[in-house]
Design an enzyme around this catalytic site. Structure first.
Site, PDB file in Angstrom:
ATOM      1  N   LYS A  85      -9.711  -6.724  -1.941  1.00 11.60           N
ATOM      2  CA  LYS A  85      -9.226  -5.418  -2.402  1.00 11.60           C
ATOM      3  C   LYS A  85      -7.759  -5.499  -2.833  1.00 11.60           C
ATOM      4  O   LYS A  85      -7.379  -5.009  -3.888  1.00 11.60           O
ATOM      5  CB  LYS A  85      -9.412  -4.399  -1.271  1.00 11.60           C
ATOM      6  CG  LYS A  85      -9.039  -2.991  -1.622  1.00 11.60           C
ATOM      7  CD  LYS A  85      -9.347  -2.091  -0.430  1.00 11.60           C
ATOM      8  CE  LYS A  85      -8.924  -0.693  -0.656  1.00 11.60           C
ATOM      9  NZ  LYS A  85      -9.213   0.153   0.510  1.00 11.60           N
ATOM     10  N   LYS A 124       6.060   6.131   7.854  1.00  8.26           N
ATOM     11  CA  LYS A 124       5.588   5.151   8.841  1.00  8.26           C
ATOM     12  C   LYS A 124       6.740   4.698   9.725  1.00  8.26           C
ATOM     13  O   LYS A 124       7.887   4.641   9.278  1.00  8.26           O
ATOM     14  CB  LYS A 124       5.003   3.915   8.143  1.00  8.26           C
ATOM     15  CG  LYS A 124       3.772   4.186   7.321  1.00  8.26           C
ATOM     16  CD  LYS A 124       3.282   2.915   6.636  1.00  8.26           C
ATOM     17  CE  LYS A 124       2.041   3.191   5.806  1.00  8.26           C
ATOM     18  NZ  LYS A 124       1.580   1.992   5.089  1.00  8.26           N
ATOM     19  N   HIS A 161       0.810  -1.213   0.000  1.00  2.00           N
ATOM     20  CA  HIS A 161       0.000   0.000   0.000  1.00  2.00           C
ATOM     21  C   HIS A 161       0.845   1.265   0.000  1.00  2.00           C
ATOM     22  O   HIS A 161       1.945   1.275   0.535  1.00  2.00           O
ATOM     23  CB  HIS A 161      -0.901   0.043   1.240  1.00  2.00           C
ATOM     24  CG  HIS A 161      -1.800  -1.145   1.372  1.00  2.00           C
ATOM     25  ND1 HIS A 161      -2.085  -1.737   2.575  1.00  2.00           N
ATOM     26  CD2 HIS A 161      -2.486  -1.867   0.439  1.00  2.00           C
ATOM     27  CE1 HIS A 161      -2.905  -2.750   2.403  1.00  2.00           C
ATOM     28  NE2 HIS A 161      -3.166  -2.855   1.110  1.00  2.00           N
ATOM     29  N   TYR A 197       1.919   0.721  13.952  1.00  2.00           N
ATOM     30  CA  TYR A 197       2.713   1.673  13.176  1.00  2.00           C
ATOM     31  C   TYR A 197       2.176   3.084  13.325  1.00  2.00           C
ATOM     32  O   TYR A 197       0.983   3.315  13.436  1.00  2.00           O
ATOM     33  CB  TYR A 197       2.818   1.266  11.703  1.00  2.00           C
ATOM     34  CG  TYR A 197       1.525   1.158  10.941  1.00  2.00           C
ATOM     35  CD1 TYR A 197       1.089   2.193  10.124  1.00  2.00           C
ATOM     36  CD2 TYR A 197       0.746   0.013  11.016  1.00  2.00           C
ATOM     37  CE1 TYR A 197      -0.090   2.096   9.409  1.00  2.00           C
ATOM     38  CE2 TYR A 197      -0.427  -0.105  10.304  1.00  2.00           C
ATOM     39  CZ  TYR A 197      -0.845   0.948   9.500  1.00  2.00           C
ATOM     40  OH  TYR A 197      -2.018   0.838   8.800  1.00  2.00           O
TER      41      TYR A 197
END
Length: 175
Positions: free
Chosen positions: A168, A71, A61, A131
């Site tokens: 997805k 992140k 992603h 995260y």
């Protein structure tokens, strides 16, 4: 805390000092002064946590500009293979990936700067991943790369038949 550089510029592993004795352990998992000193342009605004079973792959992603996220990833319980792909145009390592094992036993954290796709594969019975991010999630900006992209050719620690992805994520496109 110790910073370990990787071959992808800006992507580093943070190894905290862990103090263990017969009672258990203690460590600083996040220290603002350390972050300001080493990553002065990053200000985390949100903590996220996910739980995944063995074989679950989340990713790869990323958010498109101007909503790219930095992140700081760590594992609270279990073990994962964490993977990032360099998406920065003009980077010497554009399209290259980096893989590292993050676990509750090694306590390593991965600092992922803006401009990378990110994903992880659960290698233990269960994993809890935490995260931090520095930009709010923007659904109109979300994107990703299919985990088994033939151009990137990531060497996952499990066979494709063992890997479980969401509907997805199974529809993500190649790089």
């Amino acid at each position: 805390m110790e910073i370990i550089k990787t071959y992808l510029e800006g992507l580093v592993i943070i190894k905290p000092k862990v103090f263990k004795d017969k009672r258990g352990y203690f460590m600083e998992s996040y220290k603002e002064s350390f972050m300001k000193e080493n990553f002065p342009d990053t200000h985390f605004i949100q903590d996220n946590e996910s739980s995944s079973r063995f074989g679950v792959l989340r990713g790869l992603h990323f958010q498109k500009p101007p909503f790219e996220q930095t992140k700081l990833v760590r594992v609270i319980v279990g073990k994962i293979q964490d993977v990032v792909v360099d998406l920065r145009n003009g980077s010497k390592t554009y399209g290259k990936y980096y893989s590292v094992i993050l676990s509750d036993s090694n306590k390593k954290q991965l600092f992922v700067p803006k401009g990378f796709a990110h994903g992880f594969l659960t290698l233990s019975k269960n994993a809890i991943v935490s995260y931090k991010v520095d930009v709010d999630y923007n659904p109109k900006s979300e994107s990703g790369i299919i985990f088994n992209d033939f151009n990137i050719n990531i060497s996952w620690r499990l066979k494709n038949k063992e890997i479980k992805v969401s509907r997805k994520d199974s529809r993500l496109l190649n790089f």
